[in-house]
Design an enzyme around this catalytic site. Structure first.
Site, PDB file in Angstrom:
ATOM      1  N   HIS A  85       6.988  -0.674  -6.647  1.00  0.00           N
ATOM      2  CA  HIS A  85       6.537   0.720  -6.583  1.00  0.00           C
ATOM      3  C   HIS A  85       7.683   1.632  -6.153  1.00  0.00           C
ATOM      4  O   HIS A  85       7.700   2.815  -6.442  1.00  0.00           O
ATOM      5  CB  HIS A  85       5.389   0.879  -5.593  1.00  0.00           C
ATOM      6  N   HIS A 145      11.161   8.191  -3.669  1.00  0.00           N
ATOM      7  CA  HIS A 145      10.425   8.564  -4.881  1.00  0.00           C
ATOM      8  C   HIS A 145      11.415   9.300  -5.767  1.00  0.00           C
ATOM      9  O   HIS A 145      12.212  10.092  -5.276  1.00  0.00           O
ATOM     10  CB  HIS A 145       9.235   9.454  -4.534  1.00  0.00           C
ATOM     11  N   HIS A 179      11.275   9.102   2.259  1.00  0.00           N
ATOM     12  CA  HIS A 179      10.238   9.024   3.286  1.00  0.00           C
ATOM     13  C   HIS A 179      10.661   8.009   4.339  1.00  0.00           C
ATOM     14  O   HIS A 179      10.880   6.845   4.000  1.00  0.00           O
ATOM     15  CB  HIS A 179       8.902   8.579   2.676  1.00  0.00           C
ATOM     16  N   THR A 200       0.828   8.316   0.439  1.00  0.00           N
ATOM     17  CA  THR A 200       0.768   8.815  -0.941  1.00  0.00           C
ATOM     18  C   THR A 200       0.539   7.686  -1.934  1.00  0.00           C
ATOM     19  O   THR A 200       0.597   7.901  -3.147  1.00  0.00           O
ATOM     20  CB  THR A 200       2.062   9.561  -1.317  1.00  0.00           C
ATOM     21  N   THR A 201       0.323   6.481  -1.415  1.00  0.00           N
ATOM     22  CA  THR A 201      -0.007   5.334  -2.264  1.00  0.00           C
ATOM     23  C   THR A 201      -1.268   4.685  -1.699  1.00  0.00           C
ATOM     24  O   THR A 201      -1.579   4.860  -0.521  1.00  0.00           O
ATOM     25  CB  THR A 201       1.118   4.280  -2.225  1.00  0.00           C
TER      26      THR A 201
HETATM   27 ZN   LIG Z   1       6.495   7.587   0.024  1.00  0.00          ZN
END
Ligand SMILES: [Zn+2]
Ligand SMILES: *[C@@H]1O[C@H](CO)[C@@H](O)[C@H](O)[C@H]1NC(C)=O
Ligand SMILES: *[C@@H]1O[C@H](CO)[C@@H](O)[C@H](O)[C@H]1NC(C)=O
Length: 386
Positions: free
Chosen positions: A100, A128, A151, A232-233
């Protein structure tokens, strides 16, 4: 199969926001043939996340679009202060491609010691990104998406571990910074980007030497947005205290390309555009630690006396962290000037009105006209308000 396995899986999900929910295929197929309960998610099925992870459909989700003119200036927000971020090459850190994102595990000796209501210990950082020419940050500012976003995930030191903290209100604190393209190579990022090739394939990991992690974040730590949101996941738990720095981080075009083009999720599939779109605010307030330029400022609470903009001076450590203390002390903006001018105008009008009423009252005392009485009553009300 059964409950125990599902619980274990959930626990590992929860342990690290991005590392979780990933089971070795063999193991997984033994217990769970593909299908519901599989706990696989991706960025192509964001709209289905809430089917398996109900909190993804909650009312305090991240990321968000920050509208700077709607952000409420809060003079009580202190600069973020970090401790233990300056790792040496004697330490090794695990870098991992979890399909991811790319995650760098961090020791819990790294902490946020100032700028939040509690002390938070670091767990991991990750990124990201988009693809060549397509920006990939998660948060956006005034609708603008940036090339990338870092992050740094921390958990509240009141809890014994990340997995305990992640379900608690205020359990997590994430420091977020936007990545933009600059002219020069970013030395700090070079420590990390040179090792991306070692984790090209999904599931790969590598041990890399420590370095000063502070260098991955912007210099200026006193200018940021703050709001309450979520991972956010999946599982999108709504326990994150977000700090989004206003200053961005600059990477050279070459470095940005390495971040965008190296990580694969499986076989020949490159991992790009690994961001979630902004989520509705549902009435949440975004605070800002700094005064926006002219016009759009809203006060979050009672306005501070002008002297309040300097008391960082009683906090010696903030000097070393921010470096630029004193340069950005808010000055009297146009908004303040307008407020003062209108204040004076109002006072002048009030005095004129008062004088007028006094004259009228004398006239009223002479002639007992009911119309003048009305004016007189209005005047007393006005006087009581002042
Ligand atoms: Zn993140
Ligand atoms: C976040 O939530 C906590 C707990 O409800 C609250 O005290 C705090 O003011 C909120 N922060 C923001 C920025 O809204
Ligand atoms: C930083 O703040 C200024 C002033 O509000 C705003 O115009 C700008 O878009 C912000 N940038 C980021 C990355 O937050």
């Amino acid at each position: 199969m059964g409950l125990r396995r599902v619980l274990l899986l959930l626990l590992s999900c929860v342990l690290q926001p991005h590392v979780h929910c990933q089971v070795t295929p063999g193991e997984d197929q033994k217990d769970h043939p593909a299908g519901p309960g599989h706990h696989h998610w991706g960025y192509t099925d964001v709209l289905d996340w809430d089917k398996e992870f109900p909190e993804c459909g909650g009312r305090a989700q991240s990321p968000i679009n920050v509208i700077t003119l709607d952000a409420a200036f809060d003079p009580h927000l202190r600069p973020i202060q970090l401790s233990g971020y300056n790792l040496t090459s004697a330490e090794t850190l695990k870098l991992e491609n979890n399909k991811h994102t790319v995650v760098l595990k961090l020791p819990d000796t790294m902490k946020i010691v100032g700028g939040l209501p509690q002390i938070y210990q670091a767990a991991q950082l990750h990124f990201h990104w988009g693809s060549a020419g397509a920006p990939g940050s998660e948060h956006t500012v005034n609708g603008r998406r940036f090339p990338g976003e870092i992050h740094v995930v921390h958990y509240n030191s009141e809890y014994r571990s990340m997995d305990r903290a992640v379900t608690q209100q205020g359990g997590l604190a994430v420091l977020a910074a936007f990545i933009e393209e600059g002219a020069e190579d970013n030395e700090a990022y070079e420590h990390l980007l040179t090792h991306l090739e070692e984790v090209t394939d999904g599931g790969q990991s590598a041990e890399i030497p420590g370095f000063d992690i502070r260098g991955l974040l912007p210099q200026q730590m006193d200018r940021f947005f703050r709001y309450n949101g979520s991972l956010t996941t999946p599982p999108c738990l709504q326990t994150v205290n977000w700090t989004i720095f206003n200053q961005t981080v600059l990477l050279s075009a070459k470095q940005l390309a390495i971040l965008e083009d190296t990580i694969h999720h499986d076989h020949d599939h490159i991992l790009q555009m690994n961001f979630r779109d902004p989520q509705p605010l549902h009435g949440r307030v975004v605070l800002s630690s700094f005064r926006a330029p002219v016009g759009g400022r809203k006060a979050a609470g009672p306005a501070p006396p002008p002297s309040v903009s300097t008391p960082e001076s009683d906090d010696p450590s903030s000097h070393s962290e921010t470096g630029s203390h004193g340069q950005d002390d808010p000055q009297l903006g146009t908004g303040d000037m307008l407020a003062i001018i209108f204040g004076i105008l109002f006072a002048v009008t009030a005095v004129a009105f008062f004088v007028y009423v006094r004259k009228n009252r004398r006239r009223t005392q002479r002639s007992s006209d009911s119309k003048s009485n009305v004016i007189y009553k209005a005047a007393t009300a006005e006087e009581n308000m002042a």
